[in-house]
Design a protein around this motif. Structure first.
Motif, PDB file in Angstrom:
ATOM      1  N   MET A  95      22.196  11.783   6.499  1.00 16.58           N
ATOM      2  CA  MET A  95      21.806  10.781   7.498  1.00 16.58           C
ATOM      3  C   MET A  95      20.793   9.812   6.901  1.00 16.58           C
ATOM      4  SD  MET A  95      20.162  11.511  11.258  1.00 16.58           S
ATOM      5  CE  MET A  95      18.547  11.976  10.673  1.00 16.58           C
ATOM      6  N   SER A  96      20.840   8.571   7.329  1.00 18.04           N
ATOM      7  CA  SER A  96      19.923   7.560   6.822  1.00 18.04           C
ATOM      8  C   SER A  96      19.405   6.732   7.999  1.00 18.04           C
ATOM      9  CB  SER A  96      20.655   6.677   5.820  1.00 18.04           C
ATOM     10  OG  SER A  96      19.787   5.742   5.267  1.00 18.04           O
ATOM     11  N   CYS A  97      18.081   6.514   8.048  1.00 15.35           N
ATOM     12  CA  CYS A  97      17.474   5.753   9.135  1.00 15.35           C
ATOM     13  C   CYS A  97      16.472   4.750   8.580  1.00 15.35           C
ATOM     14  CB  CYS A  97      16.739   6.680  10.102  1.00 15.35           C
ATOM     15  SG  CYS A  97      17.806   7.793  11.009  1.00 15.35           S
ATOM     16  N   ALA A  98      16.554   3.530   9.085  1.00 14.64           N
ATOM     17  CA  ALA A  98      15.601   2.490   8.691  1.00 14.64           C
ATOM     18  C   ALA A  98      14.263   2.731   9.373  1.00 14.64           C
ATOM     19  CB  ALA A  98      16.143   1.118   9.058  1.00 14.64           C
ATOM     20  N   GLU A 108      14.237   5.858  -1.806  1.00 15.37           N
ATOM     21  CA  GLU A 108      14.451   5.123  -3.047  1.00 15.37           C
ATOM     22  C   GLU A 108      13.317   4.123  -3.188  1.00 15.37           C
ATOM     23  OE1 GLU A 108      18.278   3.868  -4.445  1.00 15.37           O
ATOM     24  OE2 GLU A 108      19.216   4.909  -2.761  1.00 15.37           O
ATOM     25  N   PRO A 109      12.479   4.288  -4.204  1.00 14.90           N
ATOM     26  CA  PRO A 109      11.318   3.403  -4.333  1.00 14.90           C
ATOM     27  C   PRO A 109      11.699   1.971  -4.684  1.00 14.90           C
ATOM     28  CG  PRO A 109      11.438   4.916  -6.188  1.00 14.90           C
ATOM     29  CD  PRO A 109      12.536   5.289  -5.255  1.00 14.90           C
ATOM     30  N   HIS A 110      10.959   1.061  -4.140  1.00 16.84           N
ATOM     31  CA  HIS A 110      11.104  -0.366  -4.431  1.00 16.84           C
ATOM     32  C   HIS A 110      10.252  -0.671  -5.655  1.00 16.84           C
ATOM     33  CE1 HIS A 110      10.991  -4.732  -3.539  1.00 16.84           C
ATOM     34  NE2 HIS A 110      12.185  -4.485  -3.048  1.00 16.84           N
ATOM     35  N   GLU A 111      10.435  -1.826  -6.253  1.00 14.28           N
ATOM     36  CA  GLU A 111       9.672  -2.187  -7.459  1.00 14.28           C
ATOM     37  C   GLU A 111       8.167  -2.200  -7.233  1.00 14.28           C
ATOM     38  OE1 GLU A 111      11.735  -5.605  -7.126  1.00 14.28           O
ATOM     39  OE2 GLU A 111      13.543  -4.629  -7.830  1.00 14.28           O
ATOM     40  N   ASP A 112       7.741  -2.489  -5.993  1.00 11.83           N
ATOM     41  CA  ASP A 112       6.308  -2.555  -5.717  1.00 11.83           C
ATOM     42  C   ASP A 112       5.673  -1.188  -5.481  1.00 11.83           C
ATOM     43  OD1 ASP A 112       7.206  -1.907  -3.188  1.00 11.83           O
ATOM     44  OD2 ASP A 112       6.552  -3.767  -2.250  1.00 11.83           O
ATOM     45  N   GLY A 113       6.470  -0.105  -5.458  1.00 12.30           N
ATOM     46  CA  GLY A 113       5.932   1.242  -5.298  1.00 12.30           C
ATOM     47  C   GLY A 113       5.499   1.571  -3.883  1.00 12.30           C
ATOM     48  N   SER A 114       5.939   0.777  -2.925  1.00 15.19           N
ATOM     49  CA  SER A 114       5.546   0.983  -1.535  1.00 15.19           C
ATOM     50  C   SER A 114       6.748   1.308  -0.663  1.00 15.19           C
ATOM     51  CB  SER A 114       4.871  -0.269  -0.983  1.00 15.19           C
ATOM     52  OG  SER A 114       3.682  -0.525  -1.666  1.00 15.19           O
ATOM     53  N   GLY A 143      10.820  -2.273   8.085  1.00 15.17           N
ATOM     54  CA  GLY A 143      11.672  -3.450   8.074  1.00 15.17           C
ATOM     55  C   GLY A 143      12.432  -3.645   6.782  1.00 15.17           C
ATOM     56  N   ARG A 144      12.186  -2.816   5.781  1.00 16.25           N
ATOM     57  CA  ARG A 144      12.851  -2.959   4.488  1.00 16.25           C
ATOM     58  C   ARG A 144      13.471  -1.649   4.031  1.00 16.25           C
ATOM     59  NH1 ARG A 144       9.230  -3.844  -0.707  1.00 16.25           N
ATOM     60  NH2 ARG A 144       9.017  -1.599  -0.447  1.00 16.25           N
ATOM     61  N   ASP A 145      12.717  -0.565   4.081  1.00 18.69           N
ATOM     62  CA  ASP A 145      13.150   0.705   3.507  1.00 18.69           C
ATOM     63  C   ASP A 145      13.706   1.654   4.562  1.00 18.69           C
ATOM     64  OD1 ASP A 145      12.356  -0.029   0.891  1.00 18.69           O
ATOM     65  OD2 ASP A 145      10.285   0.446   1.388  1.00 18.69           O
ATOM     66  N   GLU A 146      14.376   2.683   4.072  1.00 21.80           N
ATOM     67  CA  GLU A 146      14.929   3.691   4.971  1.00 21.80           C
ATOM     68  C   GLU A 146      14.687   5.084   4.411  1.00 21.80           C
ATOM     69  OE1 GLU A 146      19.584   3.561   3.545  1.00 21.80           O
ATOM     70  OE2 GLU A 146      18.987   2.353   5.260  1.00 21.80           O
ATOM     71  N   LEU A 147      14.681   6.053   5.313  1.00 22.82           N
ATOM     72  CA  LEU A 147      14.545   7.457   4.948  1.00 22.82           C
ATOM     73  C   LEU A 147      15.945   8.042   4.885  1.00 22.82           C
ATOM     74  CD1 LEU A 147      11.641   8.525   7.342  1.00 22.82           C
ATOM     75  CD2 LEU A 147      11.491   7.518   5.059  1.00 22.82           C
ATOM     76  N   GLN A 148      16.206   8.855   3.862  1.00 25.06           N
ATOM     77  CA  GLN A 148      17.513   9.470   3.689  1.00 25.06           C
ATOM     78  C   GLN A 148      17.350  10.975   3.817  1.00 25.06           C
ATOM     79  OE1 GLN A 148      18.915   8.085  -0.108  1.00 25.06           O
ATOM     80  NE2 GLN A 148      18.563   5.952   0.445  1.00 25.06           N
ATOM     81  N   PRO A 184      -0.075  -0.261   9.090  1.00 26.07           N
ATOM     82  CA  PRO A 184       0.243  -1.240   8.047  1.00 26.07           C
ATOM     83  C   PRO A 184       1.741  -1.512   7.980  1.00 26.07           C
ATOM     84  CG  PRO A 184      -0.046   0.902   7.068  1.00 26.07           C
ATOM     85  CD  PRO A 184      -0.360   1.061   8.530  1.00 26.07           C
ATOM     86  N   ARG A 185       2.118  -2.536   7.261  1.00 28.41           N
ATOM     87  CA  ARG A 185       3.535  -2.810   7.040  1.00 28.41           C
ATOM     88  C   ARG A 185       4.076  -1.910   5.944  1.00 28.41           C
ATOM     89  NH1 ARG A 185       7.740  -4.826   5.215  1.00 28.41           N
ATOM     90  NH2 ARG A 185       8.406  -6.710   4.265  1.00 28.41           N
ATOM     91  N   CYS A 186       3.239  -1.568   4.957  1.00 30.05           N
ATOM     92  CA  CYS A 186       3.674  -0.748   3.818  1.00 30.05           C
ATOM     93  C   CYS A 186       2.665   0.364   3.534  1.00 30.05           C
ATOM     94  CB  CYS A 186       3.823  -1.613   2.567  1.00 30.05           C
ATOM     95  SG  CYS A 186       5.066  -2.907   2.705  1.00 30.05           S
ATOM     96  N   ILE A 187       3.175   1.442   2.937  1.00 27.60           N
ATOM     97  CA  ILE A 187       2.352   2.571   2.504  1.00 27.60           C
ATOM     98  C   ILE A 187       2.737   2.876   1.055  1.00 27.60           C
ATOM     99  CG2 ILE A 187       1.898   5.034   2.820  1.00 27.60           C
ATOM    100  CD1 ILE A 187       2.441   4.653   5.781  1.00 27.60           C
ATOM    101  N   ALA A 188       1.736   3.122   0.213  1.00 31.24           N
ATOM    102  CA  ALA A 188       2.008   3.436  -1.195  1.00 31.24           C
ATOM    103  C   ALA A 188       2.721   4.784  -1.292  1.00 31.24           C
ATOM    104  CB  ALA A 188       0.708   3.462  -1.985  1.00 31.24           C
TER     105      ALA A 188
END
Length: 144
Positions: free
Chosen positions: A127-130, A107-113, A117-122, A58-62
Motif C-alpha cells: 500500500m502507498s499513501c501520500a 524513497e528519499p528525495h535529493e534534499d534528504g527531507s 504534498g510531495r512524498d508518500e509512505l510505502q 513544518p512542510r518537511c522533516i529531515a
C-alpha cells in the motif's frame, strides 16, 4: 568515441557489429521501523489520540532525524524524532494507517527531507499513501 571507431575498423566486414547500451541506476529506500512497546501506544485507540494536541507543523522533516513511528489515529502515522519531538504525518483522504503497523518505506528525495504534498509512505504490504500534512504533537494538558 575513438576507441569505438578503432573497434569498428578492426572488425571484419563480413560479421555484423552489435551495439549495446547499459544504464546503471541506484535506488535507495529508507525503512522506518515501528516504535517498540513502552515507547508509544501500539494500537490506535480513542484514548491514545487524546494524549496529544496537534499544532501547526513544518512542510518537511529531515529523514535522518526519524527514529521510529507509531500508529495512534486512523488517518495518520506519528513520527518519533531523534530530538524527542513527535510529528503526525496526516495521510491523504481515504488512506488508513492500519496498513503501516509493520513499518514502512520512504524513497528519499535529493534534499534528504520527507515533505508533505510531495512524498508518500510505502507500507510493507504494498500500500502507498501520500502525506497530506505534518502536524506537530505536544502532550495534552490534563486540565482540559
Amino acid at each position: 568515441m575513438l576507441h569505438s571507431v578503432l573497434l569498428l575498423l578492426a572488425a571484419p566486414a563480413a560479421e555484423p557489429v552489435q551495439w549495446a547500451q547499459m544504464t546503471i541506476e541506484r535506488r535507495v529506500i529508507v525503512r522506518v521501523p515501528m516504535a517498540r512497546k513502552g515507547k508509544a501506544p501500539p494500537r490506535a485507540t480513542p484514548e491514545a489520540s487524546d494524549d496529544w494536541d496537534e499544532k501547526k507543523g513544518p512542510r518537511c522533516i529531515a529523514l535522518r532525524s526519524i527514529r521510529g513511528a507509531s500508529i495512534v489515529v486512523r488517518d495518520g502515522v506519528d513520527l518519533l524524532l531523534a530530538d524527542q519531538h513527535r510529528y503526525r504525518a496526516r495521510l491523504e483522504r481515504g488512506c488508513e494507517s492500519a496498513g503501516f503497523y509493520s513499518g514502512f518505506y520512504v524513497e528519499p528525495h535529493e534534499d534528504g527531507s520527507l515533505c508533505s504534498g510531495r512524498d508518500e509512505l510505502q507500507a510493507r504490504n504494498g500500500m502507498s499513501c501520500a502525506i497530506e500534512a505534518f502536524r506537530r504533537l505536544v502532550a495534552a494538558d490534563d486540565d482540559d
